[in-house]
Design a protein around this motif. Sequence first.
Motif, short mmCIF file in Angstrom:
data_model
loop_
_atom_site.label_atom_id
_atom_site.label_comp_id
_atom_site.label_asym_id
_atom_site.label_seq_id
_atom_site.Cartn_x
_atom_site.Cartn_y
_atom_site.Cartn_z
N TYR A 194 31.20 41.51 44.87
CA TYR A 194 32.03 41.37 43.68
C TYR A 194 32.84 42.64 43.43
O TYR A 194 34.04 42.59 43.10
N CYS A 195 32.21 43.80 43.59
CA CYS A 195 32.90 45.08 43.36
C CYS A 195 34.02 45.27 44.38
O CYS A 195 35.10 45.76 44.04
N LYS B 241 35.81 42.95 45.83
CA LYS B 241 36.94 42.09 45.46
C LYS B 241 37.66 42.62 44.22
O LYS B 241 38.91 42.56 44.14
N ILE B 242 36.93 43.14 43.26
CA ILE B 242 37.57 43.67 42.04
C ILE B 242 38.48 44.85 42.38
O ILE B 242 39.64 44.93 41.93
N TYR B 243 37.99 45.78 43.19
CA TYR B 243 38.80 46.94 43.54
C TYR B 243 39.97 46.55 44.44
O TYR B 243 41.05 47.14 44.36
N SER C 227 42.59 44.97 42.14
CA SER C 227 43.27 46.00 41.34
C SER C 227 44.25 46.79 42.18
O SER C 227 45.35 47.15 41.72
N LEU D 20 37.39 34.71 44.01
CA LEU D 20 36.67 35.51 43.00
C LEU D 20 35.72 34.68 42.13
O LEU D 20 34.59 35.14 41.88
N ALA E 202 31.92 35.71 41.63
CA ALA E 202 31.54 36.14 40.29
C ALA E 202 30.38 35.33 39.75
O ALA E 202 29.52 35.86 39.03
N VAL F 227 32.71 45.67 36.37
CA VAL F 227 33.40 45.96 37.63
C VAL F 227 32.49 45.82 38.84
O VAL F 227 32.95 45.97 39.98
N GLY F 228 31.18 45.57 38.63
CA GLY F 228 30.27 45.33 39.74
C GLY F 228 29.60 46.56 40.31
O GLY F 228 29.04 46.50 41.40
#
Length: 583
Positions: free
Chosen positions: A411-412, A414-416, A419, A461, A465, A567-568
């Motif tokens: 998850y982290c 994909k978030i970064y 962004s 995501l 998530a 943000v994971g």
Amino acid sequence: MVLKIFFPQCCNTAESGLLVGRWIPGHNSAVVLAVIHYPFIPNQVKKYLNELQSQTQVELIVLGSWSMPKEGQEGMDSFLKDLSTIFPQKCWLQLSREIGKRGFTCHVVQNNGKLLQDPETEIKDGSSEKDKITLIHYDQRKVMLSQIHPVKEVKSDSEPSELRLVFQTVAQSQLLFSQDKYDDGPLKLTHWQSEGREASIIAELLKQASVPVCVFLTWLLSLWHYFCSFRIFNVRPVLFISSKLSTCVQSGHRALNFETAFSRKRAATHTDFMRKANIFVSFLVDIALGLLLISWLYRENRISKLANTLVPMADHVAKELQELLEWLMGAPAGLKMNRALDQVLGRFFLYHIHLWINYIHLMSPFIERILWYVGLSACLGLTFALSILSDIVALLTFHIYCFYVYGARLYCLKIYALSSLWRLFRGKKWNVLRQRVDSCSYDLDQLLIGTLLFTILLFLLPTTALYYLVFTLLRLVVVLFQGVIHLSVDFINSFPLFAIGLRICRPYRLAEGVKFSVLCEDPGTPLHLMMEINPIKFSSVLQLYRAPTYSCYPKDSWALLCKKLFVGELVYPWKQKKNVKTD
């Protein structure tokens, strides 16, 4: 200026004699500590006071005379007054009390024989003030044993207050109170212990037994340090694992407490004494609670019942996790997930659960014996048993921790990535060297590839998530349970049981201040006040005497914790502090 004379209650009915005490430096006050009875030899009194002064480092002198005449002692007042020439002082106090009256009469005579103050007459300098002398009665035993708080002065360079000097004078004069009426000395004194020394056979036996016990425990500590100094225990992997095990951390904390509590060095200050006493009492209570746990576990075959319950419970938890994963692999709550990614993640986690079930069944024949030895560890204290329980919970829920780490990392990532791609659309990029966002121009190929990657990651995501959310909630449940265990261990280790017991049973030992009440206000006598000790509040006791521990409180604030969850990033809300402060 008012002259304050602190007079012990135990001397109210003393026989006529000399007042022994001290003038408070820098203040117009005198502390009476004892009364030397008539008859006495002046040279023996001087010799006795010089010996006490060299041993106690307190300037003990003869303050004046105390007169309580009886039948056949009509000339005692004039005799005691003439002693001011043998014991020359700047001011000579003359206290007298008549039988049947409650108040004292007091005169202060200068060294030249001139009457300085007399409460029965007016001052001859033109003023009409009376009662320039105030007699403050105090309980000598309570004042000697009490400690004014705060223990340290607010300003180290400032002079101690008058009240603090009075308490220190009485406390430092304990050697004066060691002589009672049963001693065959040339002098007879009246003080709080003059009727007989206060002693306890049990306390004396404990003092005698404490020396070999401290030597034995110090020897055990030296063996422990020698055992821990082996090279194999200083290897980085071993140090890392031991820092994560609650049992190893509690063992190190107990060793530090033993070094403090069972040191052969005598406590130099009141704070050191209270720290030693709190650690010792907490250790005894911890051992007692551990023995109670042992008596409960090994009664009615509860160990076998617990072992027979543990394996089915682990199977039930694994079955529930399998059903949860099968639910997530379908259409959870009517949500449409990415089918391919959903199947890959679900089968990956199901395989881990299958491995975990095989591991539990492989260990099932040995679980009862393991629990039997774990129960015996409670003889070292309830905190050891709780620490081992925390480690067992961590081992039994290791698969949940793995699920959380896998989901959080994915998850982290994909978030970064999202962004970073979002900054690409806006013509921005992250400057690693300057730690800021700078403008940047991209060509058409970079924008096309970025758009494709952003679209793919955005639609994948929700599936990631959802798995991350479920396993994070499971991990937080385990962490919350371990946090309760750690808080219980921290409470037992740090709670100041001795200080709380002292505050309940003998509140005068922990003084916050004093209060005065009018004891006698008869005409022709000075004002008599009664000084009583105000104990400190229970909240102040907890704040001042709570023992330092390795502590397991959250390292991050709630806002930062929520941000990490969003943000994971991996969170350890009950991470232990590395530095242990013992001051």
